[in-house]
Motif scaffolding. Structure first.
Motif, short mmCIF file in Angstrom:
data_model
loop_
_atom_site.label_atom_id
_atom_site.label_comp_id
_atom_site.label_asym_id
_atom_site.label_seq_id
_atom_site.Cartn_x
_atom_site.Cartn_y
_atom_site.Cartn_z
N LYS A 259 -10.60 -32.39 -60.70
CA LYS A 259 -9.45 -32.59 -59.82
C LYS A 259 -8.19 -32.94 -60.61
CE LYS A 259 -12.43 -34.01 -55.99
NZ LYS A 259 -12.77 -35.04 -54.99
N LEU A 260 -7.79 -31.99 -61.45
CA LEU A 260 -6.65 -32.19 -62.32
C LEU A 260 -5.34 -31.82 -61.64
CD1 LEU A 260 -8.22 -30.77 -65.62
CD2 LEU A 260 -8.34 -33.10 -64.69
N ASN A 261 -4.25 -31.95 -62.37
CA ASN A 261 -2.92 -31.69 -61.81
C ASN A 261 -2.66 -30.19 -61.69
OD1 ASN A 261 0.00 -31.11 -61.88
ND2 ASN A 261 0.28 -33.31 -62.11
N THR A 262 -2.73 -29.48 -62.81
CA THR A 262 -2.33 -28.07 -62.84
C THR A 262 -3.20 -27.32 -63.83
OG1 THR A 262 -0.02 -28.61 -62.28
CG2 THR A 262 -0.41 -26.48 -63.35
N ALA A 263 -3.49 -26.05 -63.50
CA ALA A 263 -4.20 -25.16 -64.42
C ALA A 263 -3.31 -23.96 -64.70
CB ALA A 263 -5.52 -24.71 -63.81
N ILE A 264 -3.06 -23.69 -66.00
CA ILE A 264 -2.31 -22.51 -66.43
C ILE A 264 -3.32 -21.49 -66.92
CG2 ILE A 264 -0.54 -21.62 -67.98
CD1 ILE A 264 0.62 -24.46 -68.11
N ALA B 173 -7.26 -24.84 -55.18
CA ALA B 173 -6.45 -25.38 -54.09
C ALA B 173 -7.20 -26.43 -53.29
CB ALA B 173 -6.00 -24.23 -53.17
N ARG B 174 -8.50 -26.21 -53.05
CA ARG B 174 -9.30 -27.19 -52.29
C ARG B 174 -9.32 -28.55 -52.97
NH1 ARG B 174 -13.02 -23.04 -51.79
NH2 ARG B 174 -14.40 -24.03 -53.34
N HIS B 175 -9.24 -28.56 -54.29
CA HIS B 175 -9.30 -29.82 -55.04
C HIS B 175 -7.92 -30.31 -55.45
CE1 HIS B 175 -13.47 -28.31 -55.44
NE2 HIS B 175 -13.77 -29.59 -55.41
N GLY B 176 -6.88 -29.75 -54.83
CA GLY B 176 -5.53 -30.25 -55.07
C GLY B 176 -4.94 -29.87 -56.40
N ARG C 172 -3.26 -19.56 -45.44
CA ARG C 172 -4.05 -20.78 -45.24
C ARG C 172 -3.42 -22.03 -45.84
NH1 ARG C 172 -8.65 -18.52 -48.04
NH2 ARG C 172 -8.82 -20.62 -48.89
N LEU C 173 -2.64 -21.87 -46.90
CA LEU C 173 -2.17 -23.02 -47.66
C LEU C 173 -0.71 -23.33 -47.37
CD1 LEU C 173 -3.69 -22.14 -51.16
CD2 LEU C 173 -4.66 -23.67 -49.42
N ARG C 174 -0.35 -24.59 -47.60
CA ARG C 174 1.07 -24.94 -47.58
C ARG C 174 1.76 -24.18 -48.72
NH1 ARG C 174 2.05 -30.80 -48.68
NH2 ARG C 174 0.55 -30.33 -50.34
#
Length: 602
Positions: free
Chosen positions: A431-436, A511-514, A544-546
């Motif tokens: 559940k990290l911040n961002t994946a590149i 996306a499910r894990h933020g 589905r997503l914001r």
């Protein structure tokens, strides 16, 4: 306040910190990584210390340049293991401006810095207490080592392994190979590209002065080991005749130094023969040695000083380098960079090293590491490479993000191709911040052997491997036939079973894990994304997503999958820094790429 006293105090504190960082310890027998050479522009080396901390002599291994340096990494490690087992102290190292060593690869005067690096390596092993030193140079390493042989003191032996004899011819061939197999660089940027490196515009003038066929005879035994098709070339014959050298014909070295894909085949028989030839040139008696090991280094960069620390992380002791800066805070923002396929930690054309040092000057720490069976994580065993996708790789990916030593919300991960898959896996797992995710092609989260050609090729020959290979070919034909015909819902269901690649699977897991996702695609990878119905995946995710949670997908107008191309790599570097800065809410000074490659959102 007395500002003069304050400045003096600050300077004194800085000197104390620097002295503490440069403290050395005595290396125990086995393989030890260390910084050596200049205090502010150190080189990274891996030293192999014989049992009992006693050595018959020392051997310095001078590596090739560019992609050849990366491909030969584990082969040179195997040679070092063999020589160390014969009672010799062995040093492998990165030249200045290459690998993890200090300096920029496109510095002016870089060829002279490489030559000085060889001299520093020989001085290091002599400082350990040995007098008898041999040098083994592979490809361009033999050219560089031979050019400074007279400055290295008396040598016990010299090996020209698949040698580059003429610097002028080598650079001309490498530039042509880059243009034919990678891309044509924009001519407005005068720097010179070869596969795996970008060099200063004046490098041709520097290289032109190097020619091993014109060397005077070295006062030591010489071995020239060449491929059959190169052994009769006039420059090689002059080298052999002048040095009165022993000769060996090499086998299948194109699979070692010019593999068609990621799979490098280590030439074990040739390596054993070279090791045997070298070790016979030393007397049998061993003398005590003391090897200074320095685990931290202070590096001068254009943005300020950074600190790089050699670490072993996790229960298995994965090799890692952590980069921090003067404003880096404990438990603060961190970036973890994943290697590609079987390559070690430096990233495409050293991109991870350069990014790490830029990030450190902005107060962001980073970690680059070797998963098991690559780089410095584990000895070279009977198998050439570990399984590309495996549960061990999963464990190593999670180990690396946990070693970032900060909350998951403070971690950004980045990887290319298979490294992108592992970055994605670690990102949603922790559940990290961002994946590149750069040029990612594996989008499933389940593994089925017959869907991965890399897994099949690593199976031992037999009925199982044949059956999997045929199943894979059948699956590819079925996918190509069904792609335009199959309802997307069924396509997605097959992807969830691990049978085909569907971008929605990994992107929705993130996306499910933020986890925010930034996907970078070169043209070939954009086509792959479309072939696997990526646009339909994005359409569903947008519904589905914001809007803030929808993955960003950038399709670049030009460039290559590996990021060997200079212009796309420079552009991706700038875009990555922007993404990382946005993830942490920080302003990072963005270096403008000399040539900007345009991109289109998907």
């Amino acid at each position: 306040m007395n500002t003069s006293n304050a400045a003096t105090t600050d300077a004194g504190e800085h000197e104390d910190e620097l002295e503490q960082l440069l403290t050395t310890e005595t290396g125990a027998p086995g393989r030890q990584s260390t910084w050596f050479g200049s205090a502010t522009s150190p080189l990274l080396g891996a030293v192999h210390i014989p049992d009992g901390s006693a050595a018959r002599g020392a051997v310095v291994l001078a590596p090739p340049l560019g992609k050849e340096q990366v491909d030969s990494y584990r082969g040179l490690a195997l040679l070092a293991q063999n020589l160390c087992a014969a009672g010799l102290l062995v040093l492998r190292f990165d030249y200045a401006g290459t690998g993890d060593s200090a300096g920029a690869q496109d510095d002016d005067g870089i060829v002279e810095q490489w030559r000085r690096s060889v001299v520093s390596a020989v001085e290091f092993v002599r400082h350990c207490g040995v007098q008898n030193v041999a040098v083994v140079g592979l490809r361009a390493g033999s050219l560089l080592a031979a050019s400074v042989a007279a400055e290295c003191g008396p040598l016990t032996a010299m090996v020209f392994w698949d040698p580059v004899v003429s610097g002028r011819s080598y650079l001309r061939e490498q530039r042509a190979l880059y243009s034919l197999s990678v891309t044509h660089d924009d001519e407005s940027d005068p720097r010179v590209s070869i596969i795996g490196a970008v060099l200063h515009a004046d490098v041709a003038t520097e290289f032109a002065t190097l020619d091993s066929s014109k060397l005077q005879q070295l006062n030591c035994p010489v071995l020239v080991a060449t491929r059959a098709e190169r052994g009769d070339a006039k420059p090689v014959r002059r080298l052999v005749d002048t040095q009165q050298a022993d000769e060996r014909t090499l086998t299948d070295h194109h699979k070692f130094l010019e593999p068609p894909g990621w799979d490098v085949v280590i030439p074990r028989a040739d390596i054993s023969a070279i090791a045997e030839w070298v070790e016979t040139k030393f007397a049998p008696a061993a003398s005590p040695i003391t090897v200074p090991i320095r685990k931290q280094a202070v590096l001068a960069t254009p943005g300020g000083e950074v600190v790089e620390s050699i670490e072993q992380i996790g229960a298995t002791g994965l090799f890692a380098i952590r980069t921090t800066g003067e404003t880096t805070v404990h438990n603060g923002p961190a970036v973890v960079m994943f290697g590609t396929a079987y390559e070690h930690r430096v990233g495409p054309v050293r991109l991870w090293v350069e990014l790490a040092r830029t990030l450190a000057t902005a107060g962001i720490s980073s970690l680059r590491f070797d998963r098991r069976g690559t780089g410095e994580s584990g000895d070279v065993g009977t198998d050439d490479a570990p399984k590309l996708y495996s549960e061990l790789g999963d464990e190593d990916a999670l180990c690396a993000v946990h070693a970032a030593s900060t909350a998951g919300s403070n971690v950004v991960v980045a990887g290319l191709c298979s490294g992108a898959w592992y970055a994605s896996y670690a990102a949603h797992g922790a559940k990290l911040n961002t994946a590149i995710l750069i040029n990612m092609r594996e989008w499933t989260t389940r593994r089925v052997d017959f869907t991965k050609k890399s897994t099949i090729e690593q199976k031992p020959p037999g009925l199982t491997a044949t059956a999997l290979d045929r199943a894979h070919d059948a699956a590819v034909r079925f996918k190509n036939w069904s792609q335009p015909r199959m309802p997307y819902g069924l396509w997605l269901a097959l992807g969830r079973r691990g049978w085909i690649q569907v971008p929605e699977i990994s992107l929705s897991a993130l996306a499910r894990h933020g986890v925010r996702a930034s996907v970078v695609l070169a043209p070939d990878d954009t086509r792959w994304f479309f072939d696997n119905r990526g646009p339909e995946s994005m359409h569903r995710l947008r519904r589905r997503l914001r809007s803030a949670d929808v993955p960003e997908v950038r399709a670049y107008a030009s460039g290559d999958h590996t990021l060997y191309g200079r212009d796309i790599r420079d552009t991706v570097r700038t875009d990555m820094l922007e993404t990382i800065g946005n993830a942490f809410g920080m302003a990072i000074e963005l270096p403008a790429p000399p040539v900007k490659v345009s991109w289109t959102p998907l």
